[in-house]
Design a protein around this motif. Structure first.
Motif, mmCIF file in Angstrom:
data_model
loop_
_atom_site.group_PDB
_atom_site.id
_atom_site.type_symbol
_atom_site.label_atom_id
_atom_site.label_comp_id
_atom_site.label_asym_id
_atom_site.label_seq_id
_atom_site.Cartn_x
_atom_site.Cartn_y
_atom_site.Cartn_z
ATOM 1 N N LEU A 156 34.928 31.340 7.647
ATOM 2 C CA LEU A 156 34.988 30.805 6.293
ATOM 3 C C LEU A 156 34.663 29.315 6.307
ATOM 4 N N TYR A 183 38.773 30.219 1.543
ATOM 5 C CA TYR A 183 39.221 29.238 2.532
ATOM 6 C C TYR A 183 40.252 28.293 1.896
ATOM 7 N N LYS A 242 39.730 26.375 12.219
ATOM 8 C CA LYS A 242 38.827 27.196 11.427
ATOM 9 C C LYS A 242 39.552 28.455 10.959
#
Length: 341
Positions: free
Chosen positions: A308, A315, A335
């Motif tokens: 994402l 996100y 992440k």
């Protein structure tokens, strides 16, 4: 120069030297002398890492008559050459602006002071000049037009961009304030590409289950003509949403209306010219909707791991919930991965 003559009458003659319309000898000499006097005041300067003593510069005020005349002639000649170079650069048809370049000359009484100033400047530039890397498999599928659109950001955002389609990597370098804008634009382009790819994948899935046709009338009789996958998807979604009609554009920009009440298609500019449309289901009891936030998957993929991006809504939602529940109990978010399957 007549004014440097030892004869007072010659010196005071005030002779007017005739030249061309675009260049006046008197003005050129005065400008040259002004520059030479200014150079005497400033003194010898350093250029880059070149130390003092490497540049030898004769003084205008202490030069004798012959050397004074030579210095003025050299300065006039240098000024004329610089002007010609500038005119040449402006008049060239093929010139274009690339990277901005700034030449700095550091003036200092001591070499150490000049070196210190250069180091401070370099450190400041290093702090403000960064590189960002985008690792996304979508990059491997960039078309030439899409790649050109990304490279155009070098000019509009004043950054440097390297695209490596083979490994799916984009590097963006520049000043922090420019870098942020460029990264946002690159992510927008990549997300548009991803959405288009996802739409094509969705259209293929729908085509495997449902096909829309229009019935053309020919000399040999009626013939079923398939709608293209994208139009087929559009019609199926509109019908599922209980919309009374749907429209699409052909390659020439003509707008066609499909009426779900009468199952007819007609050109918006000519509603009287209609053709019948037909929907055929290839499967029953099977759904085909894929989540709208999913990335496109190949036919042989059962599971897909997607990274994402910060610009993605999913996100941002996950990060918001994570920060709310884990406040103070984590260092940083590296992440986020989405598992599709």
């Amino acid at each position: 120069m007549l004014r440097e003559s030892k004869d007072d009458k010659v010196k005071e003659a005030n002779v007017d030297v005739r030249t061309g319309r675009k260049w006046v000898a008197k003005s050129a000499v005065e400008d040259a002398e002004s520059l030479l006097r200014h150079r005497d005041i400033v003194g010898v300067v350093t250029s880059g890492r070149l130390g003092f003593g490497n540049i030898h510069q004769p003084l205008w005020q202490s030069a004798d008559t012959r050397h004074t005349r030579e210095l003025v002639q050299q300065e006039v000649r240098r000024g004329k050459e610089d002007l010609q170079e500038k005119k040449k650069a402006v008049s060239t048809k093929q010139w274009k602006v690339s990277k901005s370049v700034l030449n700095l000359v550091v003036y200092a009484k001591k070499q150490n002071d000049a070196d210190s100033a250069l180091r401070s400047l370099e450190e400041s530039l290093i702090d403000d000049y960064k590189e960002k890397v985008i690792d996304d498999p979508v990059i491997k599928d960039l078309s030439k037009d899409q790649e050109a659109k990304i490279m155009k950001l070098e000019e509009t955002c004043e950054v440097e961009i390297d695209i490596n389609k083979r490994i799916g990597l984009i590097k963006v370098r520049g000043l922090i304030e420019n870098l942020s804008e460029a990264m946002d634009e690159v992510h927008k382009i990549l997300r548009d590409i991803e959405r288009q790819k996802q739409k094509q994948q969705h259209a293929k899935l729908v085509k495997d289950m449902v096909q829309w046709y229009f019935i053309s009338v020919e000399d040999t009789g009626q013939k079923l003509e398939e709608y293209p996958p994208e139009v087929n998807l559009l019609l199926e979604q509109a019908l599922k949403n209980n919309e009374p009609q749907a429209f699409f554009l052909d390659n020439s920009g003509n707008k066609y209306i499909v009426d779900f009440t009468n199952y007819e298609e007609y050109l918006e500019d000519d509603p009287s010219d209609t053709v019948a449309v037909l929907r055929k289901s290839k499967m029953t009891g099977s759904g085909f909707d894929m989540p709208s936030n999913w990335a496109a998957m190949d036919q042989n993929e059962n599971i897909k791991i997607v990274t994402l991006q910060p610009a993605d809504k999913e996100y941002q939602d996950v990060v918001k919930d994570f920060q709310t529940n884990m406040a103070g109990n984590y260092n940083s978010i590296v992440k986020l991965l989405l598992c599709q399957g």
